[in-house]
Write a protein that holds these residues in place. Structure first.
Motif, PDB file in Angstrom:
ATOM      1  N   PRO A 375       2.656  -9.937  -2.769  1.00 16.42           N
ATOM      2  CA  PRO A 375       1.606 -10.187  -3.761  1.00 16.42           C
ATOM      3  C   PRO A 375       0.234  -9.665  -3.369  1.00 16.42           C
ATOM      4  O   PRO A 375      -0.563  -9.309  -4.240  1.00 16.42           O
ATOM      5  CB  PRO A 375       1.605 -11.718  -3.884  1.00 16.42           C
ATOM      6  CG  PRO A 375       2.992 -12.124  -3.542  1.00 16.42           C
ATOM      7  CD  PRO A 375       3.420 -11.166  -2.469  1.00 16.42           C
ATOM      8  N   ASP A 376      -0.045  -9.584  -2.061  1.00 17.29           N
ATOM      9  CA  ASP A 376      -1.353  -9.085  -1.646  1.00 17.29           C
ATOM     10  C   ASP A 376      -1.386  -7.572  -1.498  1.00 17.29           C
ATOM     11  O   ASP A 376      -2.428  -6.984  -1.174  1.00 17.29           O
ATOM     12  CB  ASP A 376      -1.803  -9.754  -0.343  1.00 17.29           C
ATOM     13  CG  ASP A 376      -0.966  -9.361   0.862  1.00 17.29           C
ATOM     14  OD1 ASP A 376       0.024  -8.605   0.707  1.00 17.29           O
ATOM     15  OD2 ASP A 376      -1.293  -9.806   1.978  1.00 17.29           O
ATOM     16  N   GLY A 377      -0.248  -6.904  -1.712  1.00 17.20           N
ATOM     17  CA  GLY A 377      -0.210  -5.453  -1.667  1.00 17.20           C
ATOM     18  C   GLY A 377      -0.338  -4.857  -0.289  1.00 17.20           C
ATOM     19  O   GLY A 377      -0.599  -3.660  -0.158  1.00 17.20           O
ATOM     20  N   ARG A 378      -0.087  -5.664   0.759  1.00 21.41           N
ATOM     21  CA  ARG A 378      -0.304  -5.173   2.123  1.00 21.41           C
ATOM     22  C   ARG A 378       0.954  -5.211   2.989  1.00 21.41           C
ATOM     23  O   ARG A 378       0.868  -4.971   4.197  1.00 21.41           O
ATOM     24  CB  ARG A 378      -1.424  -5.971   2.789  1.00 21.41           C
ATOM     25  CG  ARG A 378      -2.804  -5.788   2.145  1.00 21.41           C
ATOM     26  CD  ARG A 378      -3.871  -6.475   2.984  1.00 21.41           C
ATOM     27  NE  ARG A 378      -5.204  -6.264   2.456  1.00 21.41           N
ATOM     28  CZ  ARG A 378      -5.833  -7.102   1.645  1.00 21.41           C
ATOM     29  NH1 ARG A 378      -5.220  -8.226   1.259  1.00 21.41           N
ATOM     30  NH2 ARG A 378      -7.055  -6.856   1.213  1.00 21.41           N
ATOM     31  N   SER A 379       2.089  -5.530   2.400  1.00 22.63           N
ATOM     32  CA  SER A 379       3.354  -5.437   3.127  1.00 22.63           C
ATOM     33  C   SER A 379       4.448  -5.106   2.122  1.00 22.63           C
ATOM     34  O   SER A 379       4.299  -5.362   0.921  1.00 22.63           O
ATOM     35  CB  SER A 379       3.668  -6.720   3.893  1.00 22.63           C
ATOM     36  OG  SER A 379       3.777  -7.833   3.019  1.00 22.63           O
ATOM     37  N   PHE A 380       5.577  -4.559   2.628  1.00 23.05           N
ATOM     38  CA  PHE A 380       6.540  -3.925   1.737  1.00 23.05           C
ATOM     39  C   PHE A 380       7.959  -4.070   2.281  1.00 23.05           C
ATOM     40  O   PHE A 380       8.173  -4.113   3.492  1.00 23.05           O
ATOM     41  CB  PHE A 380       6.230  -2.420   1.595  1.00 23.05           C
ATOM     42  CG  PHE A 380       4.813  -2.130   1.230  1.00 23.05           C
ATOM     43  CD1 PHE A 380       4.451  -1.937  -0.099  1.00 23.05           C
ATOM     44  CD2 PHE A 380       3.819  -2.081   2.199  1.00 23.05           C
ATOM     45  CE1 PHE A 380       3.128  -1.682  -0.442  1.00 23.05           C
ATOM     46  CE2 PHE A 380       2.488  -1.834   1.863  1.00 23.05           C
ATOM     47  CZ  PHE A 380       2.147  -1.640   0.539  1.00 23.05           C
ATOM     48  N   PHE A 381       8.922  -4.110   1.373  1.00 24.46           N
ATOM     49  CA  PHE A 381      10.311  -3.881   1.731  1.00 24.46           C
ATOM     50  C   PHE A 381      10.561  -2.389   1.737  1.00 24.46           C
ATOM     51  O   PHE A 381      10.202  -1.682   0.793  1.00 24.46           O
ATOM     52  CB  PHE A 381      11.261  -4.520   0.715  1.00 24.46           C
ATOM     53  CG  PHE A 381      11.503  -5.989   0.914  1.00 24.46           C
ATOM     54  CD1 PHE A 381      11.775  -6.510   2.171  1.00 24.46           C
ATOM     55  CD2 PHE A 381      11.491  -6.852  -0.163  1.00 24.46           C
ATOM     56  CE1 PHE A 381      12.015  -7.862   2.345  1.00 24.46           C
ATOM     57  CE2 PHE A 381      11.738  -8.200  -0.009  1.00 24.46           C
ATOM     58  CZ  PHE A 381      11.993  -8.719   1.257  1.00 24.46           C
ATOM     59  N   TYR A 382      11.200  -1.916   2.794  1.00 21.34           N
ATOM     60  CA  TYR A 382      11.665  -0.528   2.847  1.00 21.34           C
ATOM     61  C   TYR A 382      13.013  -0.426   2.135  1.00 21.34           C
ATOM     62  O   TYR A 382      13.218   0.418   1.264  1.00 21.34           O
ATOM     63  CB  TYR A 382      11.796  -0.092   4.306  1.00 21.34           C
ATOM     64  CG  TYR A 382      12.141   1.354   4.533  1.00 21.34           C
ATOM     65  CD1 TYR A 382      11.185   2.258   4.978  1.00 21.34           C
ATOM     66  CD2 TYR A 382      13.432   1.835   4.326  1.00 21.34           C
ATOM     67  CE1 TYR A 382      11.500   3.594   5.206  1.00 21.34           C
ATOM     68  CE2 TYR A 382      13.759   3.159   4.544  1.00 21.34           C
ATOM     69  CZ  TYR A 382      12.793   4.035   4.982  1.00 21.34           C
ATOM     70  OH  TYR A 382      13.114   5.364   5.195  1.00 21.34           O
ATOM     71  N   ALA A 383      13.940  -1.318   2.533  1.00 18.54           N
ATOM     72  CA  ALA A 383      15.246  -1.427   1.885  1.00 18.54           C
ATOM     73  C   ALA A 383      15.303  -2.745   1.127  1.00 18.54           C
ATOM     74  O   ALA A 383      14.533  -3.672   1.407  1.00 18.54           O
ATOM     75  CB  ALA A 383      16.361  -1.348   2.927  1.00 18.54           C
ATOM     76  N   ASN A 384      16.220  -2.848   0.177  1.00 17.80           N
ATOM     77  CA  ASN A 384      16.259  -4.008  -0.712  1.00 17.80           C
ATOM     78  C   ASN A 384      17.677  -4.563  -0.788  1.00 17.80           C
ATOM     79  O   ASN A 384      18.443  -4.236  -1.694  1.00 17.80           O
ATOM     80  CB  ASN A 384      15.753  -3.612  -2.101  1.00 17.80           C
ATOM     81  CG  ASN A 384      14.285  -3.215  -2.087  1.00 17.80           C
ATOM     82  OD1 ASN A 384      13.407  -4.059  -2.132  1.00 17.80           O
ATOM     83  ND2 ASN A 384      14.015  -1.917  -2.011  1.00 17.80           N
ATOM     84  N   THR A 385      18.008  -5.410   0.176  1.00 17.48           N
ATOM     85  CA  THR A 385      19.327  -6.021   0.216  1.00 17.48           C
ATOM     86  C   THR A 385      19.534  -6.948  -0.974  1.00 17.48           C
ATOM     87  O   THR A 385      18.566  -7.479  -1.532  1.00 17.48           O
ATOM     88  CB  THR A 385      19.519  -6.806   1.526  1.00 17.48           C
ATOM     89  OG1 THR A 385      20.853  -7.313   1.578  1.00 17.48           O
ATOM     90  CG2 THR A 385      18.549  -7.986   1.608  1.00 17.48           C
TER      91      THR A 385
END
Length: 652
Positions: A375-385
């Motif tokens: 939600p804060d736009g500062r972390s991410f999933f690379y893959a989506n299990t």
């Protein structure tokens, strides 16, 4: 940030200056650009605001702290290779960041981002060689020679992202004096000289430059770029690149593009190549190639795509599996593959107008692309299990994670292709909502928005879209101006929306003049609209139970729950005592219910085996505690705490 969208002058459209990532020379539908469509709020408006205010700054800070921007400074001062940091493709993340800046400046006119873009372009430009070559990993004393590692070097791939950044800049700020387009065309001219018909008869191991060259040709009018893209597409599939342990399929070098039946190999590469091949086919009127790509899209969607829209089921090579090979717990479903899939589908949609393409785009947007950023736009999933078996481990907020090994969203990766890819997609998302043709406009994706354009005959169309979709299923299109003659408003009816209805209410009239069923696919309303007319589409959003094709072995005996475009998931933070979702199964009639804004299901906890042997007669199975628990939208999983999660839930 301004949400006022002035009418687009017809002159800009007729001159080909459409402010959008994809502008075919010919297509059945004309994309409406950022000067014609503006998302004004809602689900996607919130994500665009976070992207502009937080994600772009986060990416810039990481490009600096990781040294990937500084690589260009080292190149310009002649001190490479000493001090170079990052993987061989780290240059591309800088270019994707530039593209994201260009689109966001086109949306908001931000002076701060304009300054940031110009500063970054200056650092890149100073690193370019006199002949146009630009890469911080190859070509200098102490580095591998230019073009010496086409399988893995990513030189052409990086340049492709540079070209796309230049296209975004030229379309949002035509004639800007920052020099980005000059840098890009100098590099593109070199590529055409080196890899042209009389040059190196090869191509890049990572497709991407193909679509970039076509868009650069569309912007500059230089036919040689389109011809080079066509040459790259035609060369692939003949065993040109060196073989590797995963086979040449990894590079899409096993079967010629026009002979393939489905996408295969590395999922991002495959979709990027397909997108570029559509661009080539459309602009050169190559119907045979286009028919092949339609066939590949249909086969891939029908047999190699997860319920989320995610693609890629093999971790070792980030690749597609064979037909029906879609294990949820081993789903790779890379965020970048989802973005590349949208690129492929959008190009086919522009050419064919088929709502199926927009359906897959919607599914992928809500359940892959929206899932990646926090939600804060500062972390991410690379893959989506689709099935997290053990609670994830929070990532170090200041660290860098190995790609895909982060079990929760991470701020940065050694291979950090996904954050800037998400950023450029969200910054340009307005351009994926609607299109136009000679008869009217077509709305493919639903968000609060302003649409201002002119049809081919000069008639002005001005409408506002009001909706709380996907929370609620009402989409209201409000007409702002009188029409002197009829035009057609087309609205997509998703394939899951059986029972949808369309209603037309004239300005100032209490009763609708039209109210009827809206068939799945597309519903058209043609009228001489008047200011104040309201067209309402009602999409049924009752939660629904979805059964997998029985050939998908990994989820046989399971179901998934969907609501509207959103896939739902069972997450352990919602279970009594935080139980592991792997112990749970749906009980009884499997009828999901809505309550308090959430979807609830009845589940039971499987009893422990009587022995340490996991195989018993079915009559010895049973369930302990039974409870009614809420599901979470898949794109929101992992926000509250480390948890276990699954999309496909066993049925008792």
């Amino acid at each position: 940030m301004s949400t006022t969208l002035p009418p687009a002058p017809r002159e800009s459209v007729s001159a080909g200056v459409i402010v959008a990532p994809v502008v075919p020379n010919q297509s059945s539908l004309r994309p409406l650009g950022l000067d014609e469509v503006r998302i004004t709020g809602g689900f996607w408006g919130t994500r665009q605001r976070v992207n502009a205010e937080h994600t772009l700054a986060h990416i810039h800070d990481r490009l600096e702290s990781e040294g990937w921007l500084a690589n260009f400074d080292l190149a310009s001062t002649g001190t490479l290779p000493a001090g170079r940091r990052g993987r061989e493709f780290s240059d591309s993340e800088v270019y994707k960041y530039l593209e994201a800046l260009a689109w966001e400046i086109g949306r908001s006119g931000s002076a701060e981002l304009e300054e940031r873009l110009r500063s970054t372009v200056g650092r890149v430009a100073r690193a370019q060689a006199a002949d146009g070559y630009l890469n911080t990993r190859f070509g200098r004393d102490g580095q591998p020679p230019r073009w010496s590692d086409l399988e893995w070097g990513h030189e052409l791939y990086c340049l492709g992202h540079l070209f796309q950044a230049a296209v975004a800049r030229e379309r949002t700020r035509p004639g800007a004096d920052d020099g980005l387009l000059t840098v890009a065309t100098a590099a593109a001219d070199l590529v055409c000289e080196v890899f042209g018909a009389d040059g190196i008869p090869a191509f890049c191991g990572h497709p991407e430059i193909e679509t970039a060259l076509v868009e650069l040709a569309r912007v500059t009018g230089r036919e040689r770029y389109r011809a080079q893209a066509a040459l790259f597409v035609s060369r692939r599939g003949h065993g040109t690149l060196q073989d590797i342990e995963w086979g040449r399929r990894y590079f899409q070098d096993d079967v010629p593009v026009r002979e393939a039946d489905a996408l295969g190999g590395h999922a991002v590469r495959a979709n990027y190549l397909a997108a570029g091949a559509v661009d080539v086919a459309v602009d050169t009127a190559d119907d045979e190639l286009l028919s092949s790509l339609r066939r590949q899209w249909a086969h891939t969607r029908g047999r190699r795509t997860y319920i989320t829209g995610g693609q890629g089921s093999r971790h070792q090579d980030e690749a597609f599996g064979e037909d029906w090979e879609l294990p949820p717990d081993r789903a790779y479903s890379e965020t970048c593959a989802g973005i590349a899939s949208v690129m492929f589908s959008w190009r086919l949609l522009l050419n064919d107008g088929d709502a199926d393409y927009a359906d897959l785009i919607e599914r992928t947007l809500y359940n892959v692309i929206a899932t990646s950023p926090a939600p804060d736009g500062r972390s991410f999933f690379y893959a989506n299990t689709l099935h997290q078996r053990v609670p994830g481990v929070p990532a170090d907020a200041d660290g860098t994670s190995p790609r895909a090994s982060s079990s929760l969203r991470a701020p940065w990766f050694d291979v950090s292709c996904c954050p800037p890819n998400v950023a450029r997609t969200l910054a340009s998302l307005d351009a994926y909502l609607a299109t136009a043709d000679a008869e009217g406009i077509q709305i493919h994706q639903y968000a609060p928005a302003q649409i201002r354009t002119r049809l081919d005959d000069g008639r002005t169309v001005s409408v506002d879209v009001k909706t709380e979709y996907p929370a609620r299923g009402t989409i209201r299109v409000i007409v702002n101006s009188d029409a002197v003659s009829p035009w057609t408003l087309s609205l997509r009816v998703p394939h899951w929306a059986e029972g949808a209805r369309i209603m037309v209410q004239e300005a100032g009239q209490p009763e609708p003049v039209i109210e009827r069923a809206a068939e799945v696919g597309r519903v058209d309303v043609r009228r001489a609209f008047r200011a104040g007319d309201v067209i309402s589409l009602e999409l049924p959003l009752a939660p629904r139970v979805v059964h997998p094709d029985p050939r998908i072995d990994a989820v046989r005996g399971c179901v998934a729950i969907e609501r509207g475009p959103e896939v739902l998931a069972l997450e352990s933070v919602d279970l009594p005592g935080g139980e592991n979702v792997g112990q749970m199964a749906l009980i009884g009639s499997v009828t999901p219910r809505e309550r308090d804004g959430r979807v609830w299901v009845r589940i039971g906890r499987r009893r422990e085996h009587r022995s340490m042997w996991p195989y018993e007669p079915i009559e010895q199975r049973g369930f302990g505690a039974v409870a009614t628990v809420p599901l979470v939208a898949y794109h929101d999983w992992g926000h509250r705490a480390p948890s276990t999660m699954r999309v496909w839930i066993p049925v008792d």
